[in-house]
Structure formats: structure tokens, C-alpha cells
Design a protein around this motif. Sequence first.
Motif, PDB file in Angstrom:
ATOM      1  N   GLY A 299      -7.388  -0.751  -4.790  1.00 24.94           N
ATOM      2  CA  GLY A 299      -6.055  -0.803  -4.188  1.00 24.94           C
ATOM      3  C   GLY A 299      -6.061  -0.223  -2.783  1.00 24.94           C
ATOM      4  N   ALA A 300      -6.723   0.921  -2.622  1.00 27.40           N
ATOM      5  CA  ALA A 300      -6.769   1.556  -1.307  1.00 27.40           C
ATOM      6  C   ALA A 300      -7.506   0.667  -0.318  1.00 27.40           C
ATOM      7  N   GLY A 303      -5.102  -1.900   0.805  1.00 30.02           N
ATOM      8  CA  GLY A 303      -4.160  -1.287   1.741  1.00 30.02           C
ATOM      9  C   GLY A 303      -4.784  -1.054   3.108  1.00 30.02           C
ATOM     10  N   ALA A 304      -6.048  -0.619   3.104  1.00 30.30           N
ATOM     11  CA  ALA A 304      -6.735  -0.362   4.362  1.00 30.30           C
ATOM     12  C   ALA A 304      -6.953  -1.669   5.131  1.00 30.30           C
TER      13      ALA A 304
ATOM     14  N   ARG B  76       0.249   0.185  -8.835  1.00 31.03           N
ATOM     15  CA  ARG B  76      -0.815   0.467  -7.859  1.00 31.03           C
ATOM     16  C   ARG B  76      -0.308   0.715  -6.438  1.00 31.03           C
ATOM     17  N   THR B  79      -1.823   3.425  -4.337  1.00 31.10           N
ATOM     18  CA  THR B  79      -3.210   3.257  -3.883  1.00 31.10           C
ATOM     19  C   THR B  79      -3.246   2.433  -2.604  1.00 31.10           C
ATOM     20  N   LEU B  80      -2.457   1.375  -2.560  1.00 37.62           N
ATOM     21  CA  LEU B  80      -2.421   0.571  -1.336  1.00 37.62           C
ATOM     22  C   LEU B  80      -1.866   1.390  -0.179  1.00 37.62           C
ATOM     23  N   THR B  82      -1.982   4.554   0.208  1.00 35.81           N
ATOM     24  CA  THR B  82      -2.970   5.543   0.642  1.00 35.81           C
ATOM     25  C   THR B  82      -3.976   4.909   1.599  1.00 35.81           C
ATOM     26  N   GLY B  83      -4.513   3.754   1.196  1.00 36.00           N
ATOM     27  CA  GLY B  83      -5.479   3.071   2.066  1.00 36.00           C
ATOM     28  C   GLY B  83      -4.866   2.713   3.407  1.00 36.00           C
ATOM     29  N   LEU B  84      -3.623   2.254   3.360  1.00 39.43           N
ATOM     30  CA  LEU B  84      -2.941   1.854   4.598  1.00 39.43           C
ATOM     31  C   LEU B  84      -2.718   3.050   5.510  1.00 39.43           C
ATOM     32  N   ILE B  86      -4.345   5.854   5.603  1.00 35.27           N
ATOM     33  CA  ILE B  86      -5.615   6.318   6.172  1.00 35.27           C
ATOM     34  C   ILE B  86      -6.014   5.399   7.327  1.00 35.27           C
ATOM     35  N   ALA B  87      -5.832   4.095   7.101  1.00 34.52           N
ATOM     36  CA  ALA B  87      -6.234   3.130   8.128  1.00 34.52           C
ATOM     37  C   ALA B  87      -5.420   3.328   9.403  1.00 34.52           C
ATOM     38  N   ASN B  88      -4.144   3.610   9.253  1.00 43.00           N
ATOM     39  CA  ASN B  88      -3.296   3.778  10.430  1.00 43.00           C
ATOM     40  C   ASN B  88      -2.259   4.884  10.209  1.00 43.00           C
ATOM     41  N   LEU B  91       1.699   4.916  11.009  1.00 40.73           N
ATOM     42  CA  LEU B  91       2.739   4.188  10.285  1.00 40.73           C
ATOM     43  C   LEU B  91       3.558   5.130   9.414  1.00 40.73           C
ATOM     44  N   THR B 113      -2.145  10.780  -5.860  1.00 42.90           N
ATOM     45  CA  THR B 113      -1.582  10.582  -4.529  1.00 42.90           C
ATOM     46  C   THR B 113      -0.801  11.830  -4.124  1.00 42.90           C
ATOM     47  N   TYR B 301      -3.495  14.421   3.907  1.00 48.82           N
ATOM     48  CA  TYR B 301      -4.835  13.879   3.660  1.00 48.82           C
ATOM     49  C   TYR B 301      -5.357  13.070   4.832  1.00 48.82           C
TER      50      TYR B 301
END
Lengths: 621, 505
Positions: A299-300, A303-304, B76, B79-80, B82-84, B86-88, B91, B113, B301
Amino acid sequence: MTAPKIKIQELDSVVIRFAGDSGDGMQLTGTQFTNTAAIVGNDISTLPDYPAEIRAPAGTLAGVSGFQVQLSEHDIWTPGDAPHVLIAMNPAALKVSLPDLDVAATIIVNTDAFSKSNLKKAGYASNPLKDGSLDKYTVYKMPITSLNRTAVKEVESLSSKGVDRSQNFFALGLVYWLYDRPLENTLAWIKTKFAKRPEVAEANILALQAGYFYGDTTRAFQTRYRIRAASLPPGTYRKVSGNEAIALGLVTAAQKADKLLFYGAYPITPASDILHTLAPLRNYNVITFQAEDEIAAMGATVGAAFGGVMAVTGTSGPGLALKSEALNLAVMLELPLVIVNVQRGGPSTGLPTKVEQSDLLQAMFGRNGESPIPILAPATPADGFEIAIEAYRLAVRAMSPVMILSDGYLGNSAEPWRIPDPDSIPPIIIEHPTAANSDDGSFLPYKRDPITLGRPWALPGTPGLEHRMGGLEKSPEKGNVSYAPEDHQRMTDDRAAKVARLADVIPEQTVFGPKQGELLVIGWGSTYGAIHAAVARAQTKGQSVAQAHLRYINPFPRNLGFLLQRYRHILVAEMNMGQLSLLLRGRYLRDLATLHKVKGRPFKISEISHKIDEILAGAAS
Amino acid sequence: MSTLEPLHLSRRDFVSDQTIRWCPGCGDYAIISQVQKVLPDLGIPKENIVFISGIGCSSRFPYYMDTYGIHSIHGRAPTLATGLKIANPELSVWVITGDGDALSIGGNHIIHTCRRNVDLNIILFNNRIYGLTKGQYSPTSPQGIRTKSSPMGSLERPLNPISLALASEATFIARTVDIITKHMGDTFLKAARHKGISFVEVFQNCVIFNNGAWQPYSDRQLRSDNDIFLENGKPMIFGQNDDKGILWGKSGLEVVELGDQYSEDDLVVHDTSSVTQAWMLSRLTYPMPIGIILDVQCPSYEQAAWAQVQEAKMQKGEGTLAKLFHAADTWQIQPHDGDRPASQMTVHSRLPSNLDEAYMDDLLNDLNESELEERLGDMDIAALKPHAPILVADSARVDHAVQLMQKHNIGCLLVTSADGHLSGILTENDVTNRILGHDVDTHASTVAEYMTVDPVALGLDTPVIESLHLISTYGFRHLPVVDEHGLPLGILSVRDIIHFLATVL
Ligand code: SF4
């Protein structure tokens, strides 16, 4: 009395296995031997074999740690079928390795370790060094532990454990003498690696030299061996395992795409080394994320990818099963990411440390709905580097998740890798839209590129391109939720077509051997080496056999169907019960012979050779 | 991002072109309208706002927002997000979830989370029922509830979302009610401004499948007696006439009537930085705490992750591919010129990571040993105050020696020669292994025959570390201590040494 003159015998290749307790440092010994062989120009291929349990009791069969290396004056592709030489540091190591040995193997044993209790731990009722059970081998019995203690006794401030820890270097020195190898590289290596521990360095140096001189002065061996240098292309080399090569390839792809690398993963054998290799690379713009479970890791990663970085996750079979849901969301969202599956034996928890190629159909079909994704498979450990870069190139082209199917054998075994010039690797060009893409000034997130069929990758943070996507089926172009019959058909077709269209840009399938003839042996992934060696052998015998090794499995290379028509027989060899063969039959309606193996071990060259002979013999009769 | 120009966004800017499809009267309407109303106040450009949802009625939310958004998969969304994030990290990322989505199928992700303190705003639409799948009980449904899937009453005890968030180490935790719109809007604003994870539980009414589930706490008439509206730094007063309060009782928070016995001064003052108080509040159901329950700071984080990237660059320099490829032992192969190409290996100073674990452990343990050496410094044996030894002459009879051991309840005798010098050591082991059961005539034999001759002995000035070395190298259990002339002074057992180590380390 004069000492007998020692013969030097030239060999074209040899397979050596170092085996001992996991506390004996056999991986280090094997690695050093391999490095030195590489430096003098031999081609090498290695296979470490760690104990399955983390801390198996010392001296037991479960605790045996082995390292097998083949060196050769010509190109080699596998760590070798059967070791010609075994260095066994204790009874358990001997017992575990015996079944694999070449019939005429040479065994060097550390007799000091053959105590009653060690024999018992290894399950020996009688001492194999005395009961004649090793008679068919040439056995050299050497009290390595005590010889080594004498050798390093002058090193001060070393515990007795510390003293014995250097005995692997004694054994290494001995083997260096036997194979006429220089000590310099290992000496330099010891000095550098143990610079902070001068007493350890000193002991290891003394042990190494003592082992070498022991071979030289005692004349215990009548023959020394020499393997001449192979003609590897000139350049700077290092060794890489498959897991390392993939990690390096991922970092390279990220830099070539000018992106941060996000690697989200949950620890799982045998894929964790990718995480371990990437985690210290923060200064290369790498962020690793250890998720709470496989699902979260996937999932992460999705999202990334939405956020615009290079998003990658890695796992093994059982983890892939958990990831399938979020992976399928990435298929629906049409986001570029890479998922590395370092396969292991299954089903369920299966054989975590053993190799198998049985996730191919899971990779192809293991998601609900019509959900095609591109699949690539490295053929050798070092090939992981190019495959990783290629995977991301295809991912951003098709705006799709791309799966890399590696396996535990590729992941752990190593080979020399000629370090490429970073500038020679082409950039991965990605254009994120910054303006609307329709006449009415609105942004259409699913408006496809007419050639690639990829959709625009608009990043959050871009003014004016705000859009919403989801796992629900959507209308073409606009991407609004839609269950309309025509929309679902159209989107399903498009998602399949954009993957299929990658065949336009992936290279045509090459063949090793005759362009047409009697037999084509097809494989994929880590079976490359064994198949290649077997096919080469067949060719030297004058048989009309060729090899086609698939690095692209979905889509297949565009000329594959044509190739299949050029040979009278096709053999598909794979470490599963027939998954690639199922795909090939279904796709090309071609009859195939198959060779399957799920024993947790790679193919032996001989197993493939037999099958080749069998098919050709059947064809002749 | 255009931070320089003032933003002139209004509620309307956040409304997408999609028609909302919630049931008429659903609490979700009030929630989305409050979110749309407060977003302009945040001063964040709308292209920097992302809503991520899971599956459920509430999870349609992103489609109705004219921002970036993903309607993801069941449970989920965190989780998405979190990834987003971290990526930016620029936002503003919002997670829209429900009681089933967050607490049942996505329970694990909510926990972790929160624990990571990713800078996300989680809005939990708690309607105590599964709406989208048409009315099964949810993890927050009261026990005994009769639904399609629990015709005789649900057997499960409900989960308390606030307690869960606290146990998961969330740094901002609040509760609000769908129809108390002003309170809800304010809470969202504060949640958004909190750096780190914000967890907001909204009592949301599902008119279709669980109508009135929160009525005691939302109804205009009832709520002032049933809810307590928390304000940081203010005493905990509630009730229609502000006539009730909460104080610290013997076993936690207690409700009291204000008046003769208790005044405002006796009441607990709400402190959003107190985790203990937050925990007590989370367990309270009468009155129902509404408002910000906890608000503490700790680094988020994604901030910390990016800080590590910066730190690594400072320490090691920006990584280049050439550097990366050569970060291992490398060797050259020169153009082939016959027998052996001239070649040299460049050794990288890091130990390879793929060595045997047991071997590596040993190496590291040795390091710890030298740490110990440092601590012990130049302490010597005198510091251990060795016991006086029990002596026996080497000419003494064995049975006499055994009796001596029993009498003093010790495992070791020092043996002296006629001139009083230490000549040997006799231990329990010697007795059990060499004498007992070996058909030895203990009356006729002497200690000299069975002792260990010339044992390794320590002086009072021997460094302690050396005694450790002897014990670990040779496995000695007892070490004699002698003076400079070789006369026995004392005895040390392994146990004595361990006790000593325990005191200094
Ligand atoms: S079912 Fe309940 S929660 Fe879902 S939209 Fe209708 S009222 Fe709202």
C-alpha cells in the motif's frame, strides 16, 4: 631421503566446497578464495549455503554452513554440480556434503574436530575417518585446530575463542597452496578489514601463512593444481549476488529517472537482503520503509508512486499473496512501480530458504479480475542489475506495476560483475504533465498516450490537475466511476493492450546455438546457467540444440512464436511443475516437452543433459 | 506551489463535479461540508491537499472533493497515505475511514500509522455499523446489537477507538459529533494544524442502518447533560446548568454535583499534554468526552526520514553511481596477455554483510570483551579480597582432604608442600572424577597423587582482566592467589569474580 617432487597439474575448472560450523567463518573463507581466484583471472560462480536455523547448535547437521565455488579458465554459469574438493571443518560438515561430492573427490578434514561428541552430534555411529567409509575418496587428515593454535600462539590478547576463530584462515592458506594461489590479496584484505582489531588481523595473517607453509613443507599433498586465467573482458569487476544486483539496479534506475527511490518492504526470506542493501544508501536519495506487514508495504508503495517517487517493493511468494490486493489497486490506478519477488519453495510458508520458480502463474494471474502486468526475470545474479533498470523503464512507459521474478538461488549466489560506466546507461525520461490535456481545459487522468497507451502521471502538488482515482472501474479518459458495460470492456482492453504493446520495445528473443534445428531448450530465471552449460555440452557433441532463455515473460518477445516453429522439438526446463510451459502452450499452441524439478535445489547440468539426450534419442528412433 | 500570493479559496473551490450519493440525512454530509468549509482557513493551496480513503460509505468522500484523491482498498488507506506523505512531505494528506475500515480490516495499519506519527489527518466516521454492505454489526457496535448478521444479538464487545489511538501512541486525539458542526469544524482545523498524526473520531449517524446510535450524545436536549466539552486549561464542567464536574476520585475520574460540597476548584483541569488523563478520559462514557483529548508533539515520521537522507549526505556526501558501484572489493582485469593478467584488488573497508552470523557474533562479542577491559582498567586481584584458603599438605591422606572440604563446605583445597609453598590444587572435580568410584583406597593414598600439580596462580597485583582471561581460556573454576614467594594467600572462585563484576559494571 629426498622429498618426493610435487607435481603441478593443470585443470580447466574445479568445484570447491568449504564447509564447517556456522561459527567457523566458512562464508568468509569461501569469499576470500573466490576473490583471489577472480583476481588471477578465473571465471567464478559461487553459492553460499547458510544454515536454515539462525542459531543452530554448534556441531550439528543443522548448523553446517557451506560455500561452494566453481573456478574455471573458461566461462562458467553455475557453481558446479559436484564438488571436486571438500574442506570439512567438522563431522557434520562432512556428513552434509558427502552426498554431493564428485566420485573422485578430494576431502580435507580437520581431525581435531572429530571428537566423540562432535561425531555424535553429526549422527555418526563410527568415525568415518577410521571405518573405511571414505575409502573411495582421497582424504587428507589434518589436525587444523591444533596446528593453528601453535601458529598463532604468540599473538597476545587473543581469547582462546579468538585463536580458534582464525583456523578458517589456516584452512584457506592450505587450499591456496594446493591451488597455487597468491596470498597477497587476502593479506591486504585482512589488514584493511580488521584494521581496528590488530590482534585479530595478526592472528588471521599468521594462520593464513601457516596453512600455506604447512602445505609447502609437510609435503602432505603430492599434487598441486593450477587453473589458468579465463579470458574475461577487461575492466573493473566486483562480485554481486542477485539481491545486491537488483538493489544496485534500482538505485541506478532512480538516479537515471532523477527520482528518490522508495523501497517499502516487510522482512521475508530470501528477499530481505534487498532491504538490507538499500537501507544504508540514504545519501543516494533512498528511503527504505519497513512496514507493519506485506499489505502495508504494498500500500505504501502505491501511495509513494502516486506521490511521484520511484516506488518499489520486494517480497517472496507468501508475501506476494498478501500484496495481491494492493498490487491490483496499482493496476487499476495505473501507477508505475516495481515489485520484486524473490521466489522460494511453496505453497504456504513452504521452503523459505530453498529455491523454486513456482510463482510464475501467481505473478501472471494471482489477482482478481483481468489484471495483466509485465513480468521480467533475471537470468543470472548480475543480470538483476539490468533487469531492475529495465523493469522501471517499462513501468513508466506503460504506467503499470512491473514484476521482477528472481529466486532464492539468484538472490544469494554471486558472480563477477563488470562495473559499467554510469554515463553509458541511458536516462529514464519521465514527463509529468503540468497543464490540462483537453480542449475544455480540464484534466483527463486516463487520457492515454496513443502509442504506449500509458496515462499521464500527474503528481499531487501540480496546480490545476487535481483528480480523483480509485479501485472502482472508471470511464475512459475522465476516469470517473463508471459501471457502464462499454466502459468496462474498453478499460479492460486498454489495460491489457498497454502491457502487450511493450513487446514493441523489448528486445527480440535471442538464441544460443543454431537458428533452427532439432531442439530448442527454453528456460527462464536462474536455470540459465545449468541449461546453458548443458546446451553447450550438447553442441560440442555435435547435437543440434539451441537455448532460448526468456528474460521477458509478459509480454513474450515478439519473435518467440516464430522461433518455436524453427525447431523440431521444444524442451521447457523449469523449477516448478510446468508453469512457463502452460503459458507457452496456451499462447502458441505448440507441443512441448517439459522438465520439472521442485527439490529446493537448482538444476544440475547433468539433469538437463540427460533430458536433451533422451529427447534426441527418442527423435532418432 | 504558490505560497507567495495570498490564497483566496472558498468552500466552493473544494467541491468536485461529482454528485454525492450518500443517503439523504446521512451524517457524512455534515462532515464533508465542514471539511470543505475549514480547508480554506488552512492556507494550503488546494493542489497540495490529498484525500485518501478505504472502502465503505464514508470512503466515497475523495470523489466529492476537488483536490487530489484516491479511493483505495478496504482498510489500507493509512498505508497509501504513509507512502504518499513520505514521497512528498509538502502535501496535506487526509485519511477518510470508517469504523469497519479502520478498526476491523485495517486495524493493524491504524495502530502502526499512529505509532509512527506520520503527519496525516485521520478522520474516523464512526457510525457503529456496516452501512455499505447493508447493516452488519461493526467493531464499535454495542454488544447485543441485533443486525442482519447477529439476529440474536452480537456477542462481541465493542472497541474504543480513542483508547486504541492512545495505546497506539497517536499524538493528537480528538472526538467530535457530526451534527455539532462548529465544534467539528474547529476540531478538523486543529487536527490539520497538528504536526504528526491526528486521529479524530466523529460520531456519525447512519440514518438507514443505525439511526440514533449516538442520540444521547448528539441530541440538542440530551447532550449537555451527557457530553463534556473539553477545553485545554479549563476545569471539567458539564451539565445543562454547568452544575456537574469531574474530579480525581479514589479510583479515577468521578462525576460530582457542584454546590455545597464541591466547587470548581476541586475539579480536574483538562490538560491535553497528559497521556494519563487522556487515558482516563478515553474510558469515560458518562459524561462522554468531546473535544481534544490529547495533543502532544514529537517529530513526524516523514520529517525524520528525510532528515536521515540529509544527515547521510552530510556524513558521506551525495551518492553517485560510480561510488555506489565501487563500494565493494573490486579488481581489474587487464587486456589478456597470455598466462595471468596483472590484477589487483581494491579492498573496501566495510566487512561484507553476508558472513556467517555466528562468526560475526563472536567477533562482536570480542569487542564487548575489550570494552569490559576498559572498564576494569587497572584493577587488580587485591580489589576482589580473596577468601583465606583452606590448606592441606600434599602428604595428607585423601580421606582427610575430603573431610576438610565437607567441613568447610568448599569445592577446592590449596595443597602445600612441606615448605609451605603452593604445590597443587585439589577440587571437587578431582574428587568426583578421579577418586570416587575408582576403587581408590582413600586411607592409603595421599593428596599429592590426585591433585593438579603447579596450578596457575595469581598475585594480588595481577590485573582482574587476566583472571577473566584464564577462566575463559582454560575453563578454570578456582584460582589460587599467592604472594611473591609463592606462599598461598587466598582463593578465588568463578562465582566470586562474577559477583565482583556485577558490582563494577
Ligand atoms: S448507509 Fe448509512 S452511512 Fe451509508 S450513506 Fe446511508 S446513511 Fe450514510
